[in-house]
Design an enzyme around this catalytic site. Structure first.
Site, PDB file in Angstrom:
ATOM      1  N   PHE A  20      48.992 -25.152 -65.272  1.00 32.03           N
ATOM      2  CA  PHE A  20      50.384 -25.392 -65.675  1.00 32.03           C
ATOM      3  C   PHE A  20      50.711 -24.659 -66.994  1.00 32.03           C
ATOM      4  O   PHE A  20      51.546 -23.735 -67.017  1.00 32.03           O
ATOM      5  CB  PHE A  20      50.578 -26.920 -65.771  1.00 32.03           C
ATOM      6  CG  PHE A  20      51.693 -27.354 -66.659  1.00 32.03           C
ATOM      7  CD1 PHE A  20      52.963 -26.801 -66.551  1.00 32.03           C
ATOM      8  CD2 PHE A  20      51.475 -28.341 -67.622  1.00 32.03           C
ATOM      9  CE1 PHE A  20      53.994 -27.213 -67.391  1.00 32.03           C
ATOM     10  CE2 PHE A  20      52.497 -28.756 -68.455  1.00 32.03           C
ATOM     11  CZ  PHE A  20      53.756 -28.187 -68.349  1.00 32.03           C
ATOM     12  N   ASN A  41      38.972 -21.091 -62.226  1.00 30.01           N
ATOM     13  CA  ASN A  41      38.253 -21.385 -60.977  1.00 30.01           C
ATOM     14  C   ASN A  41      39.154 -22.089 -59.960  1.00 30.01           C
ATOM     15  O   ASN A  41      38.691 -22.522 -58.913  1.00 30.01           O
ATOM     16  CB  ASN A  41      36.999 -22.234 -61.251  1.00 30.01           C
ATOM     17  CG  ASN A  41      37.336 -23.636 -61.727  1.00 30.01           C
ATOM     18  OD1 ASN A  41      38.486 -23.944 -62.006  1.00 30.01           O
ATOM     19  ND2 ASN A  41      36.328 -24.487 -61.823  1.00 30.01           N
ATOM     20  N   PHE A  43      40.398 -24.970 -59.916  1.00 28.93           N
ATOM     21  CA  PHE A  43      40.097 -26.383 -59.635  1.00 28.93           C
ATOM     22  C   PHE A  43      41.372 -27.225 -59.657  1.00 28.93           C
ATOM     23  O   PHE A  43      41.669 -27.944 -58.716  1.00 28.93           O
ATOM     24  CB  PHE A  43      39.064 -26.934 -60.632  1.00 28.93           C
ATOM     25  CG  PHE A  43      38.911 -28.417 -60.522  1.00 28.93           C
ATOM     26  CD1 PHE A  43      38.348 -28.988 -59.386  1.00 28.93           C
ATOM     27  CD2 PHE A  43      39.375 -29.268 -61.528  1.00 28.93           C
ATOM     28  CE1 PHE A  43      38.241 -30.369 -59.258  1.00 28.93           C
ATOM     29  CE2 PHE A  43      39.267 -30.641 -61.402  1.00 28.93           C
ATOM     30  CZ  PHE A  43      38.701 -31.207 -60.270  1.00 28.93           C
ATOM     31  N   LYS A  98      30.925 -30.640 -68.500  1.00 28.37           N
ATOM     32  CA  LYS A  98      30.316 -29.289 -68.475  1.00 28.37           C
ATOM     33  C   LYS A  98      31.358 -28.234 -68.847  1.00 28.37           C
ATOM     34  O   LYS A  98      31.077 -27.293 -69.575  1.00 28.37           O
ATOM     35  CB  LYS A  98      29.751 -28.978 -67.086  1.00 28.37           C
ATOM     36  CG  LYS A  98      28.428 -29.644 -66.824  1.00 28.37           C
ATOM     37  CD  LYS A  98      27.881 -29.170 -65.482  1.00 28.37           C
ATOM     38  CE  LYS A  98      26.570 -29.854 -65.170  1.00 28.37           C
ATOM     39  NZ  LYS A  98      26.180 -29.672 -63.775  1.00 28.37           N
ATOM     40  N   ARG A 113      30.292 -12.517 -79.948  1.00 26.34           N
ATOM     41  CA  ARG A 113      29.728 -11.211 -79.594  1.00 26.34           C
ATOM     42  C   ARG A 113      30.744 -10.091 -79.743  1.00 26.34           C
ATOM     43  O   ARG A 113      30.427  -9.023 -80.267  1.00 26.34           O
ATOM     44  CB  ARG A 113      29.223 -11.298 -78.151  1.00 26.34           C
ATOM     45  CG  ARG A 113      28.526 -10.056 -77.687  1.00 26.34           C
ATOM     46  CD  ARG A 113      27.762 -10.342 -76.420  1.00 26.34           C
ATOM     47  NE  ARG A 113      27.376  -9.086 -75.783  1.00 26.34           N
ATOM     48  CZ  ARG A 113      26.948  -8.988 -74.544  1.00 26.34           C
ATOM     49  NH1 ARG A 113      26.837 -10.063 -73.797  1.00 26.34           N
ATOM     50  NH2 ARG A 113      26.620  -7.814 -74.053  1.00 26.34           N
ATOM     51  N   TYR A 152      36.772 -36.595 -70.816  1.00 25.60           N
ATOM     52  CA  TYR A 152      37.811 -35.687 -71.307  1.00 25.60           C
ATOM     53  C   TYR A 152      37.949 -35.801 -72.831  1.00 25.60           C
ATOM     54  O   TYR A 152      37.840 -34.807 -73.546  1.00 25.60           O
ATOM     55  CB  TYR A 152      39.134 -36.024 -70.621  1.00 25.60           C
ATOM     56  CG  TYR A 152      40.283 -35.121 -71.000  1.00 25.60           C
ATOM     57  CD1 TYR A 152      40.360 -33.808 -70.545  1.00 25.60           C
ATOM     58  CD2 TYR A 152      41.318 -35.592 -71.811  1.00 25.60           C
ATOM     59  CE1 TYR A 152      41.434 -32.989 -70.888  1.00 25.60           C
ATOM     60  CE2 TYR A 152      42.390 -34.781 -72.150  1.00 25.60           C
ATOM     61  CZ  TYR A 152      42.445 -33.480 -71.687  1.00 25.60           C
ATOM     62  OH  TYR A 152      43.501 -32.675 -72.024  1.00 25.60           O
ATOM     63  N   ARG A 193      50.705 -37.444 -63.541  1.00 25.98           N
ATOM     64  CA  ARG A 193      51.287 -37.472 -64.883  1.00 25.98           C
ATOM     65  C   ARG A 193      52.681 -38.083 -64.794  1.00 25.98           C
ATOM     66  O   ARG A 193      53.390 -37.931 -63.795  1.00 25.98           O
ATOM     67  CB  ARG A 193      51.348 -36.072 -65.478  1.00 25.98           C
ATOM     68  CG  ARG A 193      49.950 -35.596 -65.852  1.00 25.98           C
ATOM     69  CD  ARG A 193      50.000 -34.362 -66.699  1.00 25.98           C
ATOM     70  NE  ARG A 193      49.361 -33.252 -66.038  1.00 25.98           N
ATOM     71  CZ  ARG A 193      49.003 -32.138 -66.654  1.00 25.98           C
ATOM     72  NH1 ARG A 193      49.219 -31.983 -67.932  1.00 25.98           N
ATOM     73  NH2 ARG A 193      48.420 -31.170 -65.996  1.00 25.98           N
TER      74      ARG A 193
END
Ligand SMILES: NC(=O)c1ccc[n+]([C@@H]2O[C@H](COP(=O)([O-])OP(=O)(O)OC[C@H]3O[C@@H](n4cnc5c(N)ncnc54)[C@H](O)[C@@H]3O)[C@@H](O)[C@H]2O)c1
Length: 330
Positions: A20, A41, A43, A98, A113, A152, A193
Site C-alpha cells: 500500500f 515478495n 506476501f 524474520k 557495503r 510486529y 484495518r
C-alpha cells in the site's frame, strides 16, 4: 557510492514497494525522475498496485524475500517490507519476526557495503499501549513482549535497534520514521484495518463492526502526506537519524470514523459492537513537533477528503453497484 543517472536522478531501492504505502512511494519517486528498484515478495502486496509502473523504463520489479540476502547498487534504500495489518502479520508471526530482524539486517548490510542512505519504516506500535499522550519520540513505550502483536511491535523495535547499532558501530547513514495509522487508495480490501473495513462494509450494505465501545481514538494520515514526510526525512543532513513520528495529530474516535464513512457513502448500514481484540491500544496520537521542526512537515489532507478518495477507490475495486440495504431486504 552515488551513481548519478541522467538529470541528477538517483537509483532508489524500495523494499515492500508493491504494498500500500510502498507503491505510492514508488509513484512519487518515479515522478521525481528517479530510477526505482522495487523488491517485494508479494506476501501482502500486489502487482496490481504497481501494474501501471511495470512498463516504465525507470521502474524495475524483483520478486524477492528480503529475509534472504539481496544485492544491488543503489544510492538510497527505503526499507518498508513487512506486513502491516494484524491479519497479515499474525498469519505467520515467526515469518514476521524474520522479515523484521533478518530482513533489516540484510538491508543494513547492503547499505553498509554500498554506502547508501537507508530509511526504516518503523511504526507507532513501538509505543505499544502508551501511558503518555500524545506520544513523543523520547517515550520508550509500553509493549507486551509475549502477546499476539509482539511479532510486529517487538520486531520493529529490534529493527530500530539494529538501525542504531549499524549507525553507531559502522557509521551507516540511517533514518528512522515511526509511521502512525495511514490510509489511502490501495489498502487491501480484507486486511481488517479500520478504514478499509468500514468503507467496504458500508459499500456492501453490511453492518459496520466497531470493536469495543468505539471511544478508543486513532489518528489517520493520508498516504500522500506520509510519502512526502518520508522523502523529506531522507533529504535531511546525515547527522539526523530520527526517529521521527509521521502521522496526523487530529484524533477521532473509532465511532466518529464509522459515522463519517456512513455519511460519505450514504449507506444505510448499521454500526454493531464486538469485543476488543487483545492488546488493542486505547489511544494513539503522534506528537509531530520533531517533524514540524526538522522536516518542515505536517499533514495537509483533511480526513473527509482522504476518505472520499478511498471510497472512490473501493467503489471501483468492488465494482460497486448500489447495494441492497438492510431495510429494503425482504
Ligand atoms: N499502513 C500503516 O498504517 C502503517 C503504520 C505504521 C507502519 N507502517 C509500516 O509501513 C510499511 C508498509 O506498510 P503498508 O501499510 O504498505 O503494508 P503492506 O502490507 O501493504 O506492504 C508491505 C509490503 O511488504 C511486502 N513484504 C512483506 N514481507 C516481505 C518480505 N519478507 N520480503 C519482501 N517483501 C515483503 C509485502 O508483500 C507488501 O507488499 C511496513 O513496514 C509497515 O510496518 C505502516
Amino acid at each position: 557510492m552515488r551513481i548519478f543517472l541522467g538529470g541528477g536522478s538517483l537509483r532508489i531501492l524500495v523494499t515492500g514497494g508493491a504494498g500500500f504505502i510502498g507503491s505510492h512511494l514508488c509513484d512519487y519517486l518515479i515522478n521525481q525522475g528517479h530510477d526505482v528498484l522495487c523488491v517485494d515478495n508479494l506476501f501482502s502486496g500486489s502487482k496490481d498496485n504497481i501494474r501501471h509502473l511495470l512498463d516504465h523504463s525507470y521502474f524495475e520489479f524483483i520478486r524477492h524475500d528480503i529475509s534472504q540476502p539481496f544485492f544491488a547498487e543503489v544510492d538510497q534504500i527505503y526499507h518498508l517490507a513487512c506486513p502491516a495489518s494484524p491479519v497479515h502479520y499474525q498469519y505467520n508471526p515467526i515469518k514476521t519476526i524474520k522479515t523484521n530482524v533478518m530482513g533489516t539486517i540484510n538491508m543494513l548490510g547492503l547499505a553498509k557495503r554500498i554506502r547508501s542512505r537507508i530509511l526504516l519504516a518503523s511504526t507507532s506500535e513501538v509505543y505499544g499501549n502508551p501511558s503518555v499522550h500524545p506520544q513523543q519520540e523520547a517515550y520508550w513505550g509500553n509493549v507486551n513482549p509475549i502477546g499476539i502483536r509482539s511479532c510486529y511491535d517487538e520486531g520493529k523495535r529490534v529493527a530500530e535497534t539494529l538501525m542504531m547499532d549499524y549507525h553507531r558501530q559502522n557509521g551507516v547513514d540511517i533514518k528512522i520514521v515511526r509511521i502512525f495509522n495511514t490510509y489511502g487508495p490501495r489498502m487491501a480490501i480484507n486486511d481488517g484495518r479500520v478504514i478499509s473495513n468500514f468503507i467496504v462494509q458500508a459499500l456492501r450494505g453490511e453492518n459496520l463492526t466497531v470493536y469495543g465501545d468505539g471511544t478508543q481514538t486513532r489518528s489517520f494520515c493520508y498516504v500522500s502526506d506520509l510519502v512526502e514526510g518520508m522523502v523529506r526525512m531522507v533529504g535531511t543532513d546525515n547527522i539526523f537519524t530520527g526517529p521521527v513520528n509521521l502521522g496526523n495529530p487530529t484524533e477521532s474516535t473509532i465511532l466518529e470514523i464509522a459515522e463519517k464513512v456512513l455519511a460519505l457513502t450514504e449507506s444505510k448500514s448499521r454500526i454493531v459492537f464486538k469485543p476488543l481484540p487483545l492488546d488493542d491500544p486505547d489511544r494513539r496520537c503522534p506528537d509531530i513537533t520533531t517533524a514540524r521542526n526538522r522536516l518542515s512537515w505536517q499533514p495537509k489532507v483533511p480526513l473527509h477528503e482522504g476518505l472520499e478518495e478511498v471510497i472512490g477507490y473501493f467503489k471501483e475495486k468492488l465494482n460497486a453497484k448500489p447495494q441492497p440495504q438492510p431495510e429494503s431486504l425482504g
